[in-house]
Design an enzyme around this catalytic site. Sequence first.
Site, PDB file in Angstrom:
ATOM      1  N   HIS A  89       0.858  -1.116  -0.083  1.00  0.00           N
ATOM      2  CA  HIS A  89       0.071   0.024   0.045  1.00  0.00           C
ATOM      3  C   HIS A  89       0.895   1.215  -0.007  1.00  0.00           C
ATOM      4  O   HIS A  89       0.454   2.004  -0.632  1.00  0.00           O
ATOM      5  CB  HIS A  89      -0.806  -0.094   1.202  1.00  0.00           C
ATOM      6  CG  HIS A  89      -2.130   1.209   1.095  1.00  0.00           C
ATOM      7  ND1 HIS A  89      -3.019   0.972   0.372  1.00  0.00           N
ATOM      8  CD2 HIS A  89      -2.229   2.098   1.912  1.00  0.00           C
ATOM      9  CE1 HIS A  89      -3.817   1.922   0.468  1.00  0.00           C
ATOM     10  NE2 HIS A  89      -3.369   2.677   1.549  1.00  0.00           N
TER      11      HIS A  89
ATOM     12  N   HIS B  44     -10.141   3.020  -1.542  1.00  0.00           N
ATOM     13  CA  HIS B  44     -10.317   2.682  -0.023  1.00  0.00           C
ATOM     14  C   HIS B  44     -11.138   1.434  -0.115  1.00  0.00           C
ATOM     15  O   HIS B  44     -12.186   1.051   0.407  1.00  0.00           O
ATOM     16  CB  HIS B  44     -11.133   3.633   0.842  1.00  0.00           C
ATOM     17  CG  HIS B  44     -10.381   3.916   2.071  1.00  0.00           C
ATOM     18  ND1 HIS B  44     -11.082   4.133   3.218  1.00  0.00           N
ATOM     19  CD2 HIS B  44      -8.991   4.370   2.380  1.00  0.00           C
ATOM     20  CE1 HIS B  44     -10.229   4.365   3.984  1.00  0.00           C
ATOM     21  NE2 HIS B  44      -8.723   4.580   3.749  1.00  0.00           N
TER      22      HIS B  44
END
EC number: 6.3.5.3
Length: 737
Positions: A48, A94
């Site tokens: 990430h 997200h």
Amino acid sequence: MSQQLQEIEKVLSSHKLSGDDYAHIKQILGREPNLVEIGIFSAMWSEHCSYKSSKVHLSGFPTKAPWVIQGPGENAGVIDIGGGYAAVFKMESHNHPSFIEPYQGAATGVGGIMRDVFTMGARPIANLNALRFGDVLKDNKTSAHQRYLVRGVVAGIGGYGNCMGVPTIGGETSFDECYNGNILVNAFTLGLAKSDEIFYGRADGIGNPVIYVGAKTGRDGLGGAVMSSDSFTEESKSLRPTVQVGDPFTEKLLLEACLELFKTDHVVGIQDMGAAGLTSSSFEMAGRSGSGMIMHLDRVPAREEGMTPYDFMLSESQERMLLCAKKGSEAEIIKIFEKWDLDAAVIGEVTATGNMELFWHGDKVAEVPVNPVSEEAPVLNRPMSRPAYLDKIASVTIDDFARVPNQEAFERLTKSMEVVDKSWIYTQYDSMVQTNTIKKGGMLDASVVRVKENGKALAMSADCNVRYCYIDPKGGAAAAVIESGRNVAMSGARPLAITDCLNFGNPENPEVMWQFGQSCLGIKEACSALTTPVIGGNVSLYNETNGVSVFPTPSIATVGVNDDQNKVLMSSFQGEGNTLYLVGESNSEFGGSLYMKEICGVVAGVLPEIDYEKELTLWDLVIEANKKGILECAKDASSGGVAIALAKMAAVSGLGCSARMLVNDERDIFAESMSRAIIEVKQENSASFESMAGVLQCQKLGTVGGDIVKINNVSMSMKELQDNYFNTFKRVIERDI
């Protein structure tokens, strides 16, 4: 195996670090790391934060143009829009948090992307979103859960954006079974700033103070970056504590406090605390500047008792920023934030050591060199393998299936969840706050806001046909860039730059990495050909559950400028008796089409041909003809072909039409050849438009008017069409409530 070794392996496993990673960390530090340091490396080297699997493929993206002020590498990208102003924008995912906890996951996604924009010195003026859900149509637990996720995600987006006073003006929502185990929530924000007043995430100036501002730190979101770098299993619901909890009212105060601060000369650099919280913000700022930093973690405002240095470094509590300020300005900065009822504390200073030194009540609890963590994370060149399924589906055509009457196909396609109006979604968003939105959702191919300060308008569109990307990852990604740009051009704006959000499955699967690599090549090719540089973006991998990956989903958001905010082009019929044209070449191209999915029940075939020269010529035609005032409306002919484009134009306007399209096969009214648009002009402007069309194929389709929509051998009353178009979505999504 010794107990100590077992404990180390347990810690590494919980932090998603390998034995090789651990050996590398020991080499960097010259010693064994402690738990705080392991947490730092785990977060910063996570997929990430580090992009370790994707970085090798992202190199080579076109990122420069005369109008680009800031490209990739900062909180958001920046382009010059003229008149002394700049557009600041970015798109991020997200996904994992939204699947686990849809309301908070989506809400904090919106909050995070807005912070990325206003930390650059821009006031957010528009939000978009690109949402992917699984099958919502069936009467089973999976579809019921997907409908629940739709309701939760939409409520979360609206709840946060509305409280912030930032209009959510458009987006894209689609449904496919491949998202049953992993929904995708991609959020986009655009802000406006003066082009010479942009702020960057840096920590320059030895001795300058490092100041924490915003909300207090709690334990929410601990491990969020690592969680978002792994695939899901049946046990993933236990990850709910890793989802951050947002407070839009605090973020609104933080926005206003930051914008007030930016009017002073106190700021050296500023960084949002997003994924990995204080760890990522501090290491990124120091890394960009080549500096070191001392931080006293016991000075960080805490929301909970008993928090540890590990908690403070890895918490992903929302609504927080890290500032590097000019020495001597501390008191004035704290005064501004206290005025807005926010916490502010001097927690450290910039050093020349090149190390991040962390203290806890005077004791050093971690010391890590900045560069190896922030700038030199491991880069993986993972193995790639072309998926075998591509050969199986390439030869499939619509002729392999029993013919369905065109009328039946038309009726079914007008009820497709991909086609129907999404006002159930966008009416939950405040789209008109700030009073700059030009037309409400569904009336334009792009979403448009006016810029009062210079008389221009900014157009933006988020797009990706995931079926195209499944049958041809390279061509599908290029097509996403093309369609996003085309939608902007259809509003009369000149496309200038893109931001991307690349959503893919498990990178440890060579076939997924091949899809990713090919998609990056497609984006590079299209952006180069169309002169729409990539100025920022996001990669989301591990969108996989129980071994099933999502389709390649490279969401693309294009931003363009219309020099005259009074000449924004509609995408629905404007007047009875007006003439309709189809511009662009039409062929029997059905690969990856809506027709193949809904009528034939497959995602297969060969992608429609891409021709960048024809695409640019189409854009130029619409933009220049609109400037001359000879167009009434323009609509991209894409998903569902000309028939569905006309149906949408009619449904939104309340005006019917009668059209005759030249075809080789009656089903070609649903074909999806690229670089096409439906144009409406007044009869007196027909000759001028035909002259301007030049080398492009330009076919007169028919006229606007009446109470039915008719194209070739299909027709539908306006009453039935509008019922299908405006009510289907609500009927499906509210089935359980």
